[in-house]
Design an enzyme around this catalytic site. Structure first.
Site, PDB file in Angstrom:
ATOM      1  N   ASP A 208       4.731   2.057  -0.114  1.00 45.93           N
ATOM      2  CA  ASP A 208       4.751   0.217   1.591  1.00 45.93           C
ATOM      3  C   ASP A 208       3.539  -0.193   0.898  1.00 45.93           C
ATOM      4  O   ASP A 208       3.123   0.024   0.112  1.00 45.93           O
ATOM      5  CB  ASP A 208       4.030   0.515   2.652  1.00 45.93           C
ATOM      6  CG  ASP A 208       3.868  -0.250   3.447  1.00 45.93           C
ATOM      7  OD1 ASP A 208       4.981  -1.668   3.018  1.00 45.93           O
ATOM      8  OD2 ASP A 208       3.395  -0.311   4.486  1.00 45.93           O
TER       9      ASP A 208
ATOM     10  N   HIS B  36       8.773  -6.517  -4.763  1.00 45.77           N
ATOM     11  CA  HIS B  36       9.841  -5.576  -4.569  1.00 45.77           C
ATOM     12  C   HIS B  36      10.198  -5.359  -5.912  1.00 45.77           C
ATOM     13  O   HIS B  36      10.442  -4.144  -6.092  1.00 45.77           O
ATOM     14  CB  HIS B  36      10.407  -5.886  -3.675  1.00 45.77           C
ATOM     15  CG  HIS B  36      10.559  -6.009  -2.500  1.00 45.77           C
ATOM     16  ND1 HIS B  36       9.909  -4.765  -1.884  1.00 45.77           N
ATOM     17  CD2 HIS B  36      11.174  -7.089  -1.484  1.00 45.77           C
ATOM     18  CE1 HIS B  36       9.966  -5.778   0.069  1.00 45.77           C
ATOM     19  NE2 HIS B  36      10.843  -7.444  -0.040  1.00 45.77           N
TER      20      HIS B  36
ATOM     21  N   LEU C  76      13.624  17.609 -11.620  1.00 42.15           N
ATOM     22  CA  LEU C  76      13.622  17.114 -10.213  1.00 42.15           C
ATOM     23  C   LEU C  76      15.041  16.275  -9.411  1.00 42.15           C
ATOM     24  O   LEU C  76      15.963  15.498  -9.618  1.00 42.15           O
ATOM     25  CB  LEU C  76      12.914  15.545 -10.874  1.00 42.15           C
ATOM     26  CG  LEU C  76      12.243  14.865  -9.565  1.00 42.15           C
ATOM     27  CD1 LEU C  76      11.194  15.347  -9.075  1.00 42.15           C
ATOM     28  CD2 LEU C  76      11.928  13.300 -10.019  1.00 42.15           C
TER      29      LEU C  76
END
Ligand code: IPE
Ligand code: IPE
Ligand code: MG
Length: 246
Positions: free
Chosen positions: A16, A33, A127
């Site tokens: 955020d 963004h 991962l």
């Protein structure tokens, strides 16, 4: 006693603060963004280097559909272009990609791109990167309940077979460990309808750093903080210290 606990197996992140970072830097939210995508890329590289097992990143909530159409379109575009440009690198790094959320809300093009990258990376053993898109914790529980009701109605199972384990198995992250560490950047201390069921015993780390500024140093601070937490799961400190000794 000063025990250092092992690395978290599953880290969930609310990324955020992109918009506020853009405003602070005199840029458009769109640039915020884009900077956020770069941060995620760096965090993934760090996670690969340090051999972390699993990250689940919140990229778009169901509530985010309410943002201005222009911003939503821009985000959807960014998901497709980032995925297309990064998927080969993710694959080379042995990363297994997985998308969770109400994906039927997205265009065929985005869904195909997601499916293709999941298929390309499905046998990778490094991962595991789960990306939550159009995700909502309440939606997740609701769809699990509906699936269970369905199985009861069609007599596949009986009511007394409904337990925590069964509910868990119907949720988006069914096969994965519960999150050990939750990280939220951007200063807000809330869950914003993220993994409501799964966060039952997760260690919660909140930082004021805005997501585009969250670098590997900030990430290692969070990991360090985690290593000093004593996870008791209802037991006493003495019990935990004993278990750790033996
Ligand atoms: C998080 O950053 C990204 C998404 C929700 C898609 P925000 O866009 O929420 O940034 P702020 O909270 O407005 O700063
Ligand atoms: C949460 O961020 C969702 C994502 C980061 C994808 P928001 O910025 O949308 O959260 P609220 O609405 O401020 O709680
Ligand atoms: Mg926000």
């Amino acid at each position: 006693m000063n025990i250092k606990y092992p690395k978290p197996k599953h880290i969930v992140i609310i990324m955020d603060g992109n918009g506020r970072w853009a405003v602070e830097n005199g840029l458009t939210r769109s640039k915020g963004h884009k900077a956020g995508v770069k941060t995620l890329k760096n965090i993934i590289e760090y996670a690969v280097r340090t051999e972390l097992n699993m990250i689940t990143a919140y990229a778009f909530s169901q509530e985010n559909w309410q943002r201005p159409r222009k911003e939503v379109d821009l985000l959807l575009d960014l998901f497709i272009t980032s995925l297309q440009s990064e998927v080969d690198d993710l694959h080379k790094n042995n990363i297994k990609l997985n998308f969770i959320g109400e994906l039927t809300k997205f265009s065929d093009k985005l869904r195909k791109t997601m499916k293709k990258s999941e298929l390309l990376t499905c046998d990778n053993s490094g991962l595991i990167l789960n990306v939550a898109l159009s995700y909502s914790g309440r939606w997740d529980i609701q769809q699990a309940l509906l699936s269970i009701i369905n199985e009861i109605q069609s007599k596949k199972i009986t009511i007394d077979e409904v337990n925590e384990e069964l509910i868990n198995s119907k949720l988006s992250l069914a096969e994965n460990n519960d999150p050990d560490l939750f990280i939220r950047t951007g200063g807000e201390k809330r869950i914003s309808n993220y993994l409501l069921w799964q966060l039952a015993y997760t260690e919660m780390y909140f930082t004021d750093i805005l997501w585009p500024d969250f670098d590997s140093k900030q990430f290692s601070l969070a990991l360090d903080w985690f290593s000093k937490r004593q996870r008791r799961f209802g037991k006493t400190s003495a019990q935990i210290e004993n278990e750790y000794d033996t």
